[in-house]
Motif scaffolding. Structure first.
Motif, PDB file in Angstrom:
ATOM      1  N   TYR A  11       0.852  -1.187   0.000  1.00 23.41           N
ATOM      2  CA  TYR A  11       0.000   0.000   0.000  1.00 23.41           C
ATOM      3  C   TYR A  11       0.890   1.239   0.000  1.00 23.41           C
ATOM      4  O   TYR A  11       1.791   1.365   0.839  1.00 23.41           O
ATOM      5  CB  TYR A  11      -0.919   0.013   1.222  1.00 23.41           C
ATOM      6  CG  TYR A  11      -1.902  -1.125   1.236  1.00 23.41           C
ATOM      7  CD1 TYR A  11      -3.133  -1.011   0.602  1.00 23.41           C
ATOM      8  CD2 TYR A  11      -1.586  -2.323   1.865  1.00 23.41           C
ATOM      9  CE1 TYR A  11      -4.035  -2.065   0.607  1.00 23.41           C
ATOM     10  CE2 TYR A  11      -2.479  -3.380   1.868  1.00 23.41           C
ATOM     11  CZ  TYR A  11      -3.698  -3.240   1.236  1.00 23.41           C
ATOM     12  OH  TYR A  11      -4.588  -4.290   1.239  1.00 23.41           O
ATOM     13  N   ARG A  47      -2.347  -3.265   6.143  1.00 24.54           N
ATOM     14  CA  ARG A  47      -2.973  -2.122   6.801  1.00 24.54           C
ATOM     15  C   ARG A  47      -3.798  -2.599   7.992  1.00 24.54           C
ATOM     16  O   ARG A  47      -4.608  -3.520   7.873  1.00 24.54           O
ATOM     17  CB  ARG A  47      -3.875  -1.360   5.839  1.00 24.54           C
ATOM     18  CG  ARG A  47      -3.153  -0.673   4.692  1.00 24.54           C
ATOM     19  CD  ARG A  47      -4.146   0.080   3.823  1.00 24.54           C
ATOM     20  NE  ARG A  47      -4.750   1.185   4.572  1.00 24.54           N
ATOM     21  CZ  ARG A  47      -5.790   1.893   4.121  1.00 24.54           C
ATOM     22  NH1 ARG A  47      -6.342   1.600   2.950  1.00 24.54           N
ATOM     23  NH2 ARG A  47      -6.286   2.874   4.843  1.00 24.54           N
ATOM     24  N   GLY A  98      -7.720  -0.822   7.563  1.00 26.04           N
ATOM     25  CA  GLY A  98      -8.245  -0.910   6.211  1.00 26.04           C
ATOM     26  C   GLY A  98      -9.762  -0.915   6.193  1.00 26.04           C
ATOM     27  O   GLY A  98     -10.435  -0.848   7.233  1.00 26.04           O
TER      28      GLY A  98
END
Length: 234
Positions: A174, A188, A191
């Motif tokens: 990301y 993440r 997310g």
């Protein structure tokens, strides 16, 4: 005299019938009052349960709003891309502390693994981190393990990660689409899926509490309508 006795007997039987009818009617009224009281207590408990569920869901929304949702909205690593691992090496030993009891802290170490990747979309070389917490805890290391007394266990975990990164040259990462951050994330914490799972149960609780209150109110409305219809028929 016979007629007077007969009329007296008829009056006595009539009064007895009225007395029995009044007693039966009193019992019916008492039973109805008990039933109404029991139903009212159950309805009050159901409404209290529904209100408690709604209040709990609102509190959860507030807590998640200032933690999970805020972190998700403030995160800049929003664009998913493909990264090529260029270099992954252990560069140093970082000191850390762990708890050994009440007001007791001891020192230990963990190996600092640095990973550099190339973004396939732009060709830019950036530092790769495991997640947002690793980037905030130590901006030099890819992964920050939990500090432990056993250094060998920590070293084994980091070495396994290093071997996996060397075997997988292409990884999903990301990146910051605005290129304000010279780093990328492998995973993440905040997310979309994590936010969805965190908001799912408070939403279910809110809907459940609303349904309970709505069903109680509907039952009360139908009961009033039935009572009015019964009075009209009488």
């Amino acid at each position: 005299m016979f007629l007077w006795a007969g009329s007296k007997g008829a009056q006595g039987s009539g009064s007895e019938r009225r007395t029995i009818y009044q007693k039966v009617r009193e019992y019916d009224v008492l039973d109805k009052r008990k039933t109404v009281t029991a139903l009212k207590a159950g309805e009050d408990r159901a409404i209290l349960l529904g209100l408690s569920m709604i209040l709990f869901s609102v509190m959860m929304y507030f807590v998640l709003g200032i933690t999970m949702v805020r972190s998700y909205s403030d995160s800049v690593w929003t664009e998913e891309s493909s990264c090529t691992v260029l270099n992954s090496t252990i560069v140093a030993e970082i000191n850390c502390t762990y708890s050994c009891g009440s007001e007791c802290w001891k020192s230990s170490k963990y190996p600092c693994l640095q990973v550099f990747v190339s973004l396939n979309t732009s060709g830019k070389i950036v530092r790769l981190f495991h997640n947002e917490e690793a980037q905030d805890t130590n901006p030099e290391c890819f992964y920050v393990p939990k500090c432990r007394k056993d250094y060998n266990a920590i070293h084994t975990v980091v070495m396994k990660i290093l071997e996996r990164l060397k075997t997988q040259q292409q990884v999903l990462c990301y990146m910051d689409p605005g290129e304000q951050q010279d780093s990328a994330l492998l995973t993440r914490i905040y997310g979309r899926l994590a936010v969805f799972h965190s908001l799912f149960w408070p939403t279910c609780t809110l809907i459940g509490g609303t349904i309970i209150i709505a069903m109680v109110k509907l039952t009360q409305y139908l009961s009033i309508m039935c009572e009015q219809v019964g009075r009209i028929k009488r």
